[in-house]
Design a protein around this motif. Structure first.
Motif, mmCIF file in Angstrom:
data_model
loop_
_atom_site.group_PDB
_atom_site.id
_atom_site.type_symbol
_atom_site.label_atom_id
_atom_site.label_comp_id
_atom_site.label_asym_id
_atom_site.label_seq_id
_atom_site.Cartn_x
_atom_site.Cartn_y
_atom_site.Cartn_z
ATOM 1 N N LYS A 20 -6.643 5.461 6.876
ATOM 2 C CA LYS A 20 -5.699 6.480 6.451
ATOM 3 C C LYS A 20 -5.341 7.320 7.668
ATOM 4 C CE LYS A 20 -9.108 9.954 5.056
ATOM 5 N NZ LYS A 20 -9.639 10.750 3.915
ATOM 6 N N GLU A 70 -6.612 3.417 -6.990
ATOM 7 C CA GLU A 70 -6.769 4.470 -5.996
ATOM 8 C C GLU A 70 -7.969 4.105 -5.134
ATOM 9 O OE1 GLU A 70 -6.715 8.772 -7.197
ATOM 10 O OE2 GLU A 70 -8.633 8.806 -6.139
ATOM 11 N N THR A 122 0.845 -1.193 0.000
ATOM 12 C CA THR A 122 0.000 0.000 0.000
ATOM 13 C C THR A 122 0.880 1.242 0.000
ATOM 14 O OG1 THR A 122 -1.729 -1.159 1.237
ATOM 15 C CG2 THR A 122 -1.804 1.239 1.235
ATOM 16 N N TYR A 167 -3.637 0.790 -3.679
ATOM 17 C CA TYR A 167 -3.522 -0.618 -3.290
ATOM 18 C C TYR A 167 -3.975 -1.446 -4.466
ATOM 19 C CZ TYR A 167 -4.640 -5.057 -1.003
ATOM 20 O OH TYR A 167 -4.718 -6.378 -0.661
ATOM 21 N N PHE A 218 -3.108 14.391 3.433
ATOM 22 C CA PHE A 218 -3.321 13.174 2.658
ATOM 23 C C PHE A 218 -3.816 13.510 1.257
ATOM 24 C CE2 PHE A 218 -4.266 8.780 2.026
ATOM 25 C CZ PHE A 218 -5.493 8.699 1.394
ATOM 26 N N GLN A 271 -4.308 7.232 -1.737
ATOM 27 C CA GLN A 271 -3.712 5.954 -1.349
ATOM 28 C C GLN A 271 -3.962 4.936 -2.457
ATOM 29 O OE1 GLN A 271 -5.601 3.260 1.790
ATOM 30 N NE2 GLN A 271 -3.896 4.142 2.942
ATOM 31 N N SER A 309 4.599 3.976 2.788
ATOM 32 C CA SER A 309 4.091 2.636 2.494
ATOM 33 C C SER A 309 3.744 1.924 3.792
ATOM 34 C CB SER A 309 5.111 1.823 1.693
ATOM 35 O OG SER A 309 6.231 1.464 2.489
ATOM 36 N N SER A 347 0.792 5.523 0.051
ATOM 37 C CA SER A 347 0.037 6.765 0.249
ATOM 38 C C SER A 347 0.925 7.944 -0.076
ATOM 39 C CB SER A 347 -0.438 6.879 1.703
ATOM 40 O OG SER A 347 -1.284 5.799 2.051
#
Lengths: 112, 113
Positions: free
Chosen positions: B100, A54, A31, A50, A45, A48, A93, A33
């Motif tokens: 997050k 997205e 993962t 994975y 942020f 992200q 990550s 970000s």
């Protein structure tokens, strides 16, 4: 065991140009970000990735886009650069669940 | 927008003294983490405390969490000049099934020899 690596370390661009930043996650992490950190502020942020998709996005315009490759590395693209895009861009990550993030040293982007 | 707010924004102490930084947040969380950042570099994870924990220790670090007040504190004991850095709290929020981190604005700590 390499940690998170980012390239380039510094970049100077002109308003209106486009930029691509690159990130290789820590070995074993799937993962990635991306965060934007303005001077004197905390990281914000961006999104992200994975499994090459997205899966979450922060409050950033569509000028910010990204990609994740099958080897889990990632790119951040910013189009039509504005002066306000000048910042430190951090890649992080992690594994699954509530694991701590591992950060790279960032790319310092200056837009003139 | 940033979830956490650190207090104070800046802290200046002498070597050997203790440093306390506070963090407040707005919404419910799964866990809270503290990170350290040396000037212009990446963040380094220090400690994670889960929402059902009240206190956690790691070496010279002590973290507390009060979910009723939506606040956390980081205590660094017997500080050293090498502790000079910015310290950020980050809350872990589940959204759409994925977590997050949301960071605060940080506390800039200066430890003088």
């Amino acid at each position: 065991d390499a940690g998170v690596t980012q390239s380039p370390t510094h970049l100077i661009k002109t308003r209106g140009q486009q930029v691509t930043l690159r990130c290789s996650p820590k070995s074993g992490h799937d993962t990635v970000s991306w965060y934007q950190q303005a001077l004197g502020q905390g990281p914000q942020f961006i999104f992200q990735y994975y499994e090459e998709e997205e899966r979450q996005r922060g409050n950033f315009p569509d000028r910010f886009s990204g990609h994740q490759f099958p080897n889990y590395s990632s790119e951040l693209n910013v189009n039509a650069l504005l002066l306000g895009d000048s910042a430190l861009y951090l890649c992080a990550s992690g594994g699954q669940g509530y694991s701590p993030l591992h950060f790279g040293n960032g790319t310092r982007l200056t837009v003139t | 927008s940033q979830q956490g707010e650190e207090d104070p924004q800046a802290l200046s102490i002498q070597e050997g003294e203790n440093a306390t930084m506070n963090c407040s947040y707005k919404t419910s969380i799964n866990n809270l983490q503290w990170y350290r950042q040396n000037s212009g570099r990446g963040l380094v994870h220090l400690i994670l405390i889960r929402s059902n924990e009240r206190e956690k220790h790691s070496g010279r670090l002590r973290v507390t969490l009060d979910t009723s007040k939506k606040s956390s504190s980081l205590l660094i004991t017997a500080s050293r000049a090498a502790d000079t850095a910015s310290y950020f709290c980050a809350t872990d929020k589940i959204s759409g099934g994925y977590n997050k981190l949301i960071f605060g604005a940080g506390t800039r700590l200066a430890v003088h020899p």
